[in-house]
Design a protein around this motif. Structure first.
Motif, PDB file in Angstrom:
ATOM      1  N   PHE A  33       1.062  -0.568  -0.448  1.00 59.35           N
ATOM      2  CA  PHE A  33       0.260  -0.267  -0.348  1.00 59.35           C
ATOM      3  C   PHE A  33       0.598   1.365   0.279  1.00 59.35           C
ATOM      4  O   PHE A  33       0.591   2.402  -0.701  1.00 59.35           O
ATOM      5  N   TYR A  34       2.142   0.916   0.449  1.00 57.23           N
ATOM      6  CA  TYR A  34       3.192   2.332   0.617  1.00 57.23           C
ATOM      7  C   TYR A  34       3.729   2.560  -0.567  1.00 57.23           C
ATOM      8  O   TYR A  34       3.574   4.074  -0.749  1.00 57.23           O
ATOM      9  N   SER A  35       3.927   1.844  -1.306  1.00 60.73           N
ATOM     10  CA  SER A  35       4.897   1.983  -2.829  1.00 60.73           C
ATOM     11  C   SER A  35       4.786   2.721  -3.149  1.00 60.73           C
ATOM     12  O   SER A  35       3.876   2.835  -3.421  1.00 60.73           O
TER      13      SER A  35
ATOM     14  N   GLY B 134       7.041  -5.970   2.177  1.00 64.67           N
ATOM     15  CA  GLY B 134       5.876  -6.278   2.982  1.00 64.67           C
ATOM     16  C   GLY B 134       5.679  -5.852   3.278  1.00 64.67           C
ATOM     17  O   GLY B 134       4.885  -4.654   2.097  1.00 64.67           O
ATOM     18  N   ASP B 135       4.200  -6.296   4.065  1.00 59.96           N
ATOM     19  CA  ASP B 135       2.983  -4.770   4.354  1.00 59.96           C
ATOM     20  C   ASP B 135       2.206  -5.341   5.541  1.00 59.96           C
ATOM     21  O   ASP B 135       1.342  -6.196   5.799  1.00 59.96           O
TER      22      ASP B 135
ATOM     23  N   VAL C  28       0.053  -3.680   7.064  1.00 61.23           N
ATOM     24  CA  VAL C  28      -1.546  -3.079   6.950  1.00 61.23           C
ATOM     25  C   VAL C  28      -2.535  -4.305   6.364  1.00 61.23           C
ATOM     26  O   VAL C  28      -3.446  -4.660   6.808  1.00 61.23           O
ATOM     27  N   ILE C  29      -2.362  -4.621   4.652  1.00 60.49           N
ATOM     28  CA  ILE C  29      -3.288  -4.641   4.524  1.00 60.49           C
ATOM     29  C   ILE C  29      -3.185  -6.685   4.784  1.00 60.49           C
ATOM     30  O   ILE C  29      -4.067  -7.184   4.204  1.00 60.49           O
ATOM     31  N   ALA C  30      -1.365  -6.781   3.793  1.00 59.26           N
ATOM     32  CA  ALA C  30      -1.758  -8.921   3.812  1.00 59.26           C
ATOM     33  C   ALA C  30      -1.279  -9.050   5.216  1.00 59.26           C
ATOM     34  O   ALA C  30      -1.191 -10.128   5.685  1.00 59.26           O
ATOM     35  N   ARG C  31      -0.671  -8.174   6.156  1.00 63.31           N
ATOM     36  CA  ARG C  31      -0.582  -8.287   7.819  1.00 63.31           C
ATOM     37  C   ARG C  31       0.835  -9.025   7.449  1.00 63.31           C
ATOM     38  O   ARG C  31       0.958 -10.198   8.193  1.00 63.31           O
ATOM     39  N   ASN C  32       1.437  -9.005   6.844  1.00 59.48           N
ATOM     40  CA  ASN C  32       3.527  -9.788   7.209  1.00 59.48           C
ATOM     41  C   ASN C  32       4.310  -8.233   6.748  1.00 59.48           C
ATOM     42  O   ASN C  32       4.299  -8.136   5.946  1.00 59.48           O
ATOM     43  N   GLY C  33       5.254  -8.445   7.476  1.00 56.38           N
ATOM     44  CA  GLY C  33       6.371  -7.579   7.386  1.00 56.38           C
ATOM     45  C   GLY C  33       7.681  -8.286   7.010  1.00 56.38           C
ATOM     46  O   GLY C  33       6.872  -9.440   6.723  1.00 56.38           O
ATOM     47  N   ILE C  34       8.707  -7.921   7.062  1.00 58.72           N
ATOM     48  CA  ILE C  34      10.126  -8.645   6.165  1.00 58.72           C
ATOM     49  C   ILE C  34      10.934  -8.618   7.220  1.00 58.72           C
ATOM     50  O   ILE C  34      11.123  -7.504   8.271  1.00 58.72           O
ATOM     51  N   LEU C  35      10.625  -9.992   7.942  1.00 58.68           N
ATOM     52  CA  LEU C  35      11.677 -10.469   8.880  1.00 58.68           C
ATOM     53  C   LEU C  35      12.940 -10.491   8.616  1.00 58.68           C
ATOM     54  O   LEU C  35      13.715 -10.581   7.746  1.00 58.68           O
TER      55      LEU C  35
END
Ligand SMILES: [Ca+2]
Ligand SMILES: [Ca+2]
Ligand SMILES: [Ca+2]
Length: 800
Positions: free
Chosen positions: A398-400, A413-414, A416-423
């Motif tokens: 969303f932020y890109s 990562g997203d 907010v919408i997909a609910r997963n960041g990059i670890l």
């Protein structure tokens, strides 16, 4: 230029307001604190549910259940269908998987209904497609940006899919990726073995006069935050910003900002150590990271960033020792948006000049402004690979930022919408460093190092030309998720609403989503297979991570053999005494530098030569021919056997050579169809000698020419009885010719009769009654594939 501050491309805080058709409870869309994330590392990955499983009381229809679930779900979850699973148990489907907790809440609500006995989330229990290589790093299953097991198709989902290449290489330790960023926590256990010497390129801050602030000025090293200017230690001292900091925020009023440990996070995405039983694995865990510090508190200055890029590439920077291990790839996960295209063009002049003057590939984040990537500096500057971010669902994160200057997208990562960041790896400590850990971030800052890691793998595989790497990066993509459901997503940062289109397209998000399963990489060393026999084929045997068109070049003692560019090669007399090998590379231009040379064959042995006399170019079916064969090795008669071979491998006859090295074959062409036959006389070897040369000739076998006799047929027949005639066909060399006779009265065929298999070509033919008068009869052998047709002489018969 030096007045520009560029900020990190980690994501700013935004909250979803309404998201049509997407399951999001947007209560906490902010990045959790580092400690929370580090603490959460040992927990399993967030489970999801794709619907509910519901047992109803009898008589509740699926349609009723669907309406009920839809009502309970409200606007947060889109219920798409409900159907009977078995008995009174039904399934309710969601349009997209939702978090398990959200699904459980919904199930509890549905369960309140009188006609529902129970309701539970339809949760995923098992990975659909495992990673082709699974390192022992315990948090690898959480690295959905590296390999996402939640998809059966496409395998690996919309992740980078680096494990596909790991079957070939995890990266060459001679390849260096510079991370121009906030510095590094060198003591991180997943990074400490992955680093080469870097540099701290953050100089003193400048005053209004564009001169460095004088000694004693409290803000002289505000950005650097390590108490001095440029130095050889790129350790990250932290980049926290105190509340109401008027140096970074001239108007004040800001909250306290924790240290980001951004450079450490980016470095881990590129090359965190794999298979060390700790944490995560980078995209290219075999290569080295060079930490180059260029941004600190409140961002960094163009001049320091340019100096960092130049130094990383091996260029001279005044006052700084030359980089002993220049980088092949330079990751720049930072930038800011220019206000206008004019401003952007001016800012890009020095950046592009540097990018174009260095051999390294510069990979830059397209920015997290939710807007126009074409204004982002330096990503939009020519000479940089601009990277936008996609979510694990294959849509734009969303932020890109998006725009025509984006070269490609990658998993960023997203949360907010997909609910997963990059670890990835981080330092801990809200101000200075207190330890090390792991955290999930999202941003084009996280997508860029995935591309840098991919570029490092390409270098490791042999694409060592920066322009070719860029071409290969743009080619190593899969398509965006095709959908229009995210055409209107609304977000708010508390003061402003953003209406976003999350659908990617080539005009917005580059050539596609980085997908390393599309990169053909060799597995093991290619070999030559087959027997080294003059006149016989050998073939190239090589394995690749991906099946694609390949180009070959055969070599004799390392020198190319002109025109020998197929996957197989017929051993030539010139090869005797030499070794054969070949080079192989993908045919596509983007990957043609990924070339491998096979191991060499043994020495091609001197061949026993075969000569023939009497081997014709044509034969008549049924007419034998004799072929005389002589086999010799170095002028001495050969011992052993010779073979008469038809086509590739059908051995028609074998003969033992005499003491004089001679043999003969009788070719008796009754076993073959008419037409072209590839006949080969080959030395078959002996216990002392290997197989040798052969003589091949195309022999055309023509149909046999028969003769035809009509044995009995009187000149007068009775019109009230059936006449009889005997016909016989002779075919030279054929005892029992097969085929069919036709009997003609003038031009009209009045009878047809087929010869029996053991009848010596003889057939008794009963004729139909002939009308009174004179008839001109003929018997015709109708011909077969091996015997030509033949017509008898006319015979005049009178019927009375
Ligand atoms: Ca310093
Ligand atoms: Ca330092
Ligand atoms: Ca690890």
């Amino acid at each position: 230029m030096s007045g520009r501050r560029l900020v990190l491309s980690a994501c700013s805080v935004l909250v979803l307001t309404t998201v049509p058709a997407v399951a999001v409870a947007a209560t906490d869309a902010t990045l959790p604190s580092t400690e929370e994330k580090v603490a959460g590392l040992t927990q399993a990955a967030s489970p999801v549910a794709r619907g509910l499983i519901v047992q109803t009381t009898s008589g509740t229809s699926s349609a009723t259940l669907e309406r009920a679930a839809d009502a309970a779900a409200g606007s947060e979850v889109e219920v798409v269908d409900a159907e009977r699973l078995t008995g009174a148990i039904s399934t309710v489907g969601f349009e997209e998987p939702v978090g398990y907790d959200d699904a459980a809440d919904l199930a509890a609500e549905v369960e309140q209904r009188d006609d529902v006995v129970w309701a539970v989330p339809d949760a995923r229990r098992k990975a659909s497609v495992a990673s082709p290589v699974t390192p022992d790093d315990p948090s690898f299953p959480r690295q959905k940006g590296v390999w996402d097991t939640a998809y059966a198709s496409p395998a690996g989902g919309y992740s980078t899919k680096a494990p596909s290449v790991w079957r070939s290489t995890q990266g060459d330790p001679a390849v260096v990726v510079a991370v121009v960023d906030t510095g590094i926590r060198k003591e991180h256990p997943d990074l400490k073995n992955q680093l080469v010497e870097g540099y701290d390129m953050i100089g003193a801050d400048q005053g209004d006069d564009a001169q460095p602030l004088p000694e004693g000025d409290p803000h002289r090293f505000y950005t650097a935050n390590d108490g001095d200017g440029r130095d050889s230690d790129p350790s990250d001292p932290g980049d926290w910003i105190n509340a109401n900091d008027r140096y970074c925020y001239p108007t004040g009023g800001n909250d306290f900002e924790r240290s980001s440990w951004h450079g450490t996070h980016v470095a881990g995405i590129v090359a965190a150590q794999a298979d060390n039983g700790i944490g995560i694995s980078g995209i290219a865990p075999g290569v080295k990271v060079q930490p180059v510090r260029a941004v600190g508190r409140c961002g960094g200055w163009d001049s320091d960033i340019m100096a960092a890029i130049a130094w990383a590439s091996g260029a001279k920077v005044s006052g700084v020792p030359v980089n002993a291990t220049p980088a092949d790839v330079i990751n720049v996960s930072l930038g800011t948006a220019a206000a206008t295209s004019q401003e952007r063009a001016e800012a890009c002049v020095p950046y592009s000049r540097i990018f174009r003057s260095i051999p390294a590939v510069v990979v830059a984040a397209a920015g997290n402004g939710l807007g126009n990537a074409n204004l982002e500096v330096p990503a939009s500057c020519s000479g940089a690979v601009s990277v936008a971010a996609t979510s694990e669902w294959g849509f734009r994160a969303f932020y890109s930022n998006v725009g025509s200057t984006v070269d490609l997208s990658a998993a960023g990562g997203d949360d907010v919408i997909a609910r997963n960041g990059i670890l990835s790896t981080v330092g801990t400590g809200s101000r200075g460093p207190t330890g090390t850990g792991y955290a999930e971030y999202m941003g084009t800052s996280m997508a860029a190092p995935a591309v840098s890691g991919a570029a490092a793998l390409m270098y490791s595989l042999g694409i060592t030309d920066g322009n070719r790497v860029e071409e290969a990066l743009r080619a190593t993509v899969s398509g965006f998720r095709s959908s229009s459901k995210y055409s209107a997503v609304s977000l708010s940062d508390g003061t402003r609403e953003y209406l976003l289109n999350l659908n990617c397209a080539r005009t917005r998000c580059g050539s596609g989503i980085l997908d390393l399963s599309r990169l053909p990489a060799p597995i093991g060393t290619p070999t030559v297979s087959g027997d080294l026999v003059v006149g016989e084929p050998v073939s190239a045997s090589s394995r690749w991570t991906r099946t694609t068109a390949m180009a070959y070049q055969w070599m004799r003692d390392g020198e190319p053999v002109k025109g020998a560019t197929s996957a197989s090669y017929i051993v030539r007399p010139d090869d005797i005494g030499h070794r054969l090998s070949y080079t192989v590379h993908p045919a596509a231009q983007a990957y043609e530098l990924i070339e491998r040379t096979s191991t060499s064959s043994g020495v091609v042995p001197e061949a026993t030569t075969v000569t023939t006399s009497g081997l014709p170019t044509s034969l008549r079916y049924g007419v034998p021919a004799t072929v005389d064969v002589t086999a010799a090795l170095g002028g001495v008669p050969a011992a052993g056997t010779v073979r008469l071979v038809r086509g590739a491998s059908e051995v028609l006859d074998t003969a033992t050579l005499t003491a004089g090295g001679t043999a003969s074959f009788t070719i008796s062409p009754t076993r073959w169809l008419a037409g072209a036959n590839a006949l080969r006389v080959a030395y078959a070897g002996s216990s002392e000698a290997p197989r040798g040369s052969s003589v091949t000739r195309t022999v055309t076998v023509y149909r046999a020419v028969p003769t035809l006799t009509r044995l009995t047929m009187g000149s007068v027949v009775n019109d009230t009885s059936n006449g009889t005639l005997w016909a016989r066909v002779y075919v030279p060399g054929v005892t029992h010719p097969r085929g069919t006779f036709g009997v003609y009265d003038g031009s009209r065929r009045i009878q047809t009769a087929t010869i029996a298999a053991d009848a010596h070509g003889i057939k008794k033919i009963t004729l139909p009654r002939l009308a009174r008068g004179t008839h001109t009869l003929r018997v015709k052998f109708l011909g077969t594939s091996v015997v030509a047709p033949k017509t008898s002489a006319r015979k005049t018969v009178t019927s009375r």
